[in-house]
Design a protein around this motif. Structure first.
Motif, PDB file in Angstrom:
ATOM      1  N   PHE A  95      61.623  48.753 -70.434  1.00 54.99           N
ATOM      2  CA  PHE A  95      60.830  49.923 -70.791  1.00 54.99           C
ATOM      3  C   PHE A  95      61.707  51.162 -70.662  1.00 54.99           C
ATOM      4  O   PHE A  95      62.209  51.466 -69.580  1.00 54.99           O
ATOM      5  N   GLU A  98      58.061  55.433 -68.962  1.00 55.24           N
ATOM      6  CA  GLU A  98      57.027  54.893 -68.073  1.00 55.24           C
ATOM      7  C   GLU A  98      55.811  54.446 -68.871  1.00 55.24           C
ATOM      8  O   GLU A  98      55.188  55.252 -69.574  1.00 55.24           O
ATOM      9  N   TRP A 108      58.938  48.562 -64.982  1.00 51.31           N
ATOM     10  CA  TRP A 108      59.701  49.801 -65.204  1.00 51.31           C
ATOM     11  C   TRP A 108      60.298  50.327 -63.897  1.00 51.31           C
ATOM     12  O   TRP A 108      61.467  50.699 -63.842  1.00 51.31           O
ATOM     13  N   GLN A 111      63.344  48.501 -62.576  1.00 47.76           N
ATOM     14  CA  GLN A 111      64.592  48.706 -63.307  1.00 47.76           C
ATOM     15  C   GLN A 111      65.585  49.567 -62.536  1.00 47.76           C
ATOM     16  O   GLN A 111      66.777  49.576 -62.844  1.00 47.76           O
TER      17      GLN A 111
END
Length: 267
Positions: A95, A98, A108, A111
């Motif tokens: 992603f 957000e 997300w 990450q």
């Protein structure tokens, strides 16, 4: 008639309505939480019962093509307009901004750990099989420390069996930022234990495998996994009964949370 179905995320950004393939079978209203030792017994025996799935939304999702497992993953770069770019070497769902879905938000948030691999100790004699001694301990405390940053708490004690390790985690129901989420994950030398003799798997375009029929999926529902041939390692995950749904999209996202949390690759 039983049919083999697949679930696919495209290599480009797509909305859920543009994604095609398997979204699983209906799950019953209630499914007891399988404690890790019990799952281990079922894992070894490859027993079968009912399985299923539900629905989950995808928003602003991107996926990378499969790459060599031994390629180091770079730290993601954030652009001036706030997009987090998927780094070279990263495999799976990504992603850039957000997302609104709570589970997607966990992916997300995870990450931030990509490109920062944990040096996980091997299981050694704990697995009781020499060929599995080098399996990394994906249930190590430092993995849970990163999951706690995301609001995910440690579940039942890890189960170390013959050639595998299995652990569990869940999201706190009081956390307003996430919905109730729970999943099992672990590592093995191959996917044979959960594929059994009748398991049917497909390879998602993101590079993640999904078991959608047969084998241990008859108990656990959709199982997401990836094989790392250079490490003789399979990392896998599936939703447990705390999850609001258990379709393949949820299994893939929970797998991605774990994969990202160990750094996006193994050292």
């Amino acid at each position: 008639r039983r049919m083999t179905r697949t679930w696919t995320v495209s290599g480009r950004r797509m909305m859920w309505g543009q994604v095609s393939g398997c979204r699983g079978r209906p799950r019953g209203r209630w499914k007891p939480l399988l404690a890790a030792p019990l799952v281990g017994i079922l894992f070894a025996s490859n027993g079968c019962s009912s399985s299923g799935s539900g629905d989950a939304d995808v928003e602003d999702a991107a996926a990378a093509s499969s790459v060599d497992a031994d390629v180091a993953v770079e730290v993601p770069v954030t652009t001036e307009d706030g997009r987090m770019l998927q780094p070279a070497g990263h495999v799976g769902i990504w992603f850039e901004t957000e997302p609104s879905d709570p589970l997607d938000r966990l992916v997300w948030k995870s990450q931030e750990f990509v490109g920062q691999p944990l040096e996980l100790e091997p299981l050694g004699d704990a697995v009781r099989t020499p060929e599995s001694a080098d399996l990394p301990n994906v249930c190590a405390p430092e993995v849970f420390e990163r999951l706690e940053v995301l609001g995910i708490k440690k579940g039942t004690a890890p189960d170390v069996g013959l050639g595998y390790i299995l652990c569990a985690a869940s999201g706190a129901a009081s956390e307003s930022s996430i919905r109730s989420v729970g999943f099992m994950w672990g590592s093995d030398t191959s996917p044979d234990k959960f594929l059994g003799t009748d398991g049917v798997s497909s390879l998602d375009e993101s590079g993640i495998g999904v078991v959608v029929q047969g084998g241990f999926s008859e108990i656990a529902g959709c199982i997401a996994f990836r094989e790392f041939d250079d490490r003789n390692l399979t990392l896998f995950s599936w939703p447990d009964s705390l999850s609001s749904s258990a379709d393949c999209s949820e299994a893939l996202r929970e797998y991605q949370i774990v994969h990202n949390s160990v750094g996006g690759y193994f050292v």
